[in-house]
Design an enzyme around this catalytic site. Structure first.
Site, PDB file in Angstrom:
ATOM      1  N   THR A  58       0.844  -1.198   0.000  1.00 30.81           N
ATOM      2  CA  THR A  58       0.000   0.000   0.000  1.00 30.81           C
ATOM      3  C   THR A  58       0.881   1.251   0.000  1.00 30.81           C
ATOM      4  O   THR A  58       0.683   2.172  -0.801  1.00 30.81           O
ATOM      5  CB  THR A  58      -0.939  -0.008   1.228  1.00 30.81           C
ATOM      6  N   LYS A  86       6.437  11.594  21.431  1.00 32.93           N
ATOM      7  CA  LYS A  86       6.654  12.669  22.424  1.00 32.93           C
ATOM      8  C   LYS A  86       5.331  13.193  22.959  1.00 32.93           C
ATOM      9  O   LYS A  86       5.294  14.198  23.666  1.00 32.93           O
ATOM     10  CB  LYS A  86       7.441  13.820  21.789  1.00 32.93           C
ATOM     11  N   HIS A 135     -10.352   0.023   4.528  1.00 32.77           N
ATOM     12  CA  HIS A 135      -9.188   0.148   3.653  1.00 32.77           C
ATOM     13  C   HIS A 135      -9.758   0.429   2.258  1.00 32.77           C
ATOM     14  O   HIS A 135      -9.751  -0.435   1.385  1.00 32.77           O
ATOM     15  CB  HIS A 135      -8.390  -1.161   3.695  1.00 32.77           C
TER      16      HIS A 135
HETATM   17  C1  NCD Z   1      -4.097  -5.653   4.076  1.00 30.26           C
HETATM   18  C2  NCD Z   1      -4.214  -4.642   5.196  1.00 30.26           C
HETATM   19  O1  NCD Z   1      -3.222  -4.031   5.581  1.00 30.26           O
HETATM   20  O2  NCD Z   1      -5.343  -4.468   5.637  1.00 30.26           O
HETATM   21  N1  NCD Z   1      -2.940  -5.512   3.326  1.00 30.26           N
HETATM   22  C3  NCD Z   1      -2.937  -4.623   2.289  1.00 30.26           C
HETATM   23  O3  NCD Z   1      -3.002  -3.426   2.486  1.00 30.26           O
HETATM   24  N2  NCD Z   1      -2.907  -5.099   1.046  1.00 30.26           N
HETATM   25  C4  NCD Z   1      -4.390  -7.044   4.468  1.00 30.26           C
HETATM   26  C5  NCD Z   1      -3.592  -7.687   5.569  1.00 30.26           C
HETATM   27  O4  NCD Z   1      -2.688  -7.086   6.154  1.00 30.26           O
HETATM   28  O5  NCD Z   1      -3.847  -8.860   5.834  1.00 30.26           O
END
Ligand code: NCD
Length: 338
Positions: A58, A86, A135
């Site tokens: 990401t 901090k 997300h």
């Molecule tokens: C995911 C997350 O961070 O939510 N990863 C991602 O961004 N592709 C999935 C995960 O961490 O399992």
């Protein structure tokens, strides 16, 4: 919605036509992401990439997407290298950092924290994951991938059948994906998880209210038998009270080639937001699937760049200018397999 200058915090802020606009904009980004041409449409702009929780794809794909549009990236990773240790509040951090960047992408372990940060930011903020909440950009790239995989098979989102597997309680990618599917034609949606890690009831309810046929089961073989897309997820061990508790569920739903052949239809597409946990005790997506042409996990990660470029272009209101600022690349792409 009006994308120009907007935060991207939750899938709930979108209408269906917004999603179609993002996807159409992602399509025009392919020549730049594939290094056939370059564009400098965001030359001079600065992205502040602030990841307070671990991230590989990401963080890097947000940065690469911004670079591919001609912008520059500044990064901070983890709490230890930030003044938050901090005692600085997230809102003060936002007031400061939004003076140094034109847009900020942020990941944080606490639900709602990115929205809190955004409320004090003077520039747009994109949610790269806030705890187990959402997300949104992952869901966008997932649905973009689902659409393109189905199209390649002569099918469409209108007849979608999808199974989501694993930790549906803490998995923010599936939470955002469910919200996104609520905007689209009713589908058959199978939720495969142990009862203790099931999809939050309000999200199941949202799917049903949107007209989807939802089935919940803890039986993997049954769950993956009549679907076009199998979307596997990792046990989100970092969100469990203890490692021992996460261990109870690790490795419960392992998909490998034998399980796939025995249960899935021949063209079922396999997806995963990644990282897949490849340790022996977990191994939710076995590497013996790597030669399966229906394994779409790396097409997913490639698509992440297109979708993130699209969001940047829309937020900066330059989607219509991308081509005008394009030029030939003086070097040949070094990437194989294009
Ligand atoms: C995911 C997350 O961070 O939510 N990863 C991602 O961004 N592709 C999935 C995960 O961490 O399992």
């Amino acid at each position: 919605m009006n994308f120009a200058g907007s935060h991207i915090l939750s899938i709930d802020q979108f209408q269906r036509e917004d999603i179609l606009k993002i996807f159409a904009t992602a399509d025009i980004m392919a020549p730049y992401a594939l290094r056939k041409s370059q564009t400098r449409v965001l030359e001079g702009a600065i992205l502040g990439n602030m990841f307070f929780e671990s991230s590989t794809r990401t963080r890097i794909s947000f940065g690469a997407a911004f670079n591919l549009l001609g912008g520059e990236v500044r990064e901070t990773s983890g709490f230890s290298s930030s003044a938050i240790v901090k005692g600085e509040s997230l809102q003060d951090t936002a007031r400061v950092l939004s003076g140094y960047s034109d847009i900020i992408c942020m990941r944080h372990p606490t639900e709602g924290s990115v929205a809190d940060f955004a409320s004090a930011s003077r520039v747009p903020v994109i949610n790269g994951g806030d705890g187990h909440n959402e997300h949104p950009t992952q869901a966008l790239l997932d649905l973009y991938t689902i659409q393109s995989e189905l199209r390649a098979q002569g099918r469409s989102l209108d007849t979608l059948r999808i199974a989501m597997i694993g930790d549906l309680k803490f998995g923010r990618t599936v939470h955002s994906l469910v919200r996104l599917l609520c905007l689209f034609t009713p589908a058959r949606i199978v939720l495969v998880s142990p009862a203790e890690l099931s999809m939050p009831a309000e999200l199941v309810e949202a799917l049903r209210s949107a007209g989807h046929d939802v089935f919940e089961t803890d039986n993997l073989n049954q769950g993956i038998s009549e679907v076009d897309i199998v979307y596997s997820t990792r046990i989100q061990e970092e969100r469990f009270p203890s490692a021992e508790e996460a261990d109870l569920y690790r490795g419960n739903f392992r998909l490998n080639q034998a399980v796939y052949t025995a249960n899935c239809e021949p063209n079922t597409v396999i997806m995963h937001p990644l990282p897949r946990d490849s340790r022996a005790e977990a191994n939710e997506l076995d590497s013996d699937l790597d030669d399966n042409p229906n394994l779409a996990i790396f097409r997913q990660t490639d698509n992440g760049v297109l979708v993130r470029m699209a969001l940047f272009a829309l937020i900066f209101d330059v989607a219509h200018l991308v081509e005008r600022y394009a030029s030939d690349l003086p070097w040949r792409s070094t990437r194989r397999g294009l």
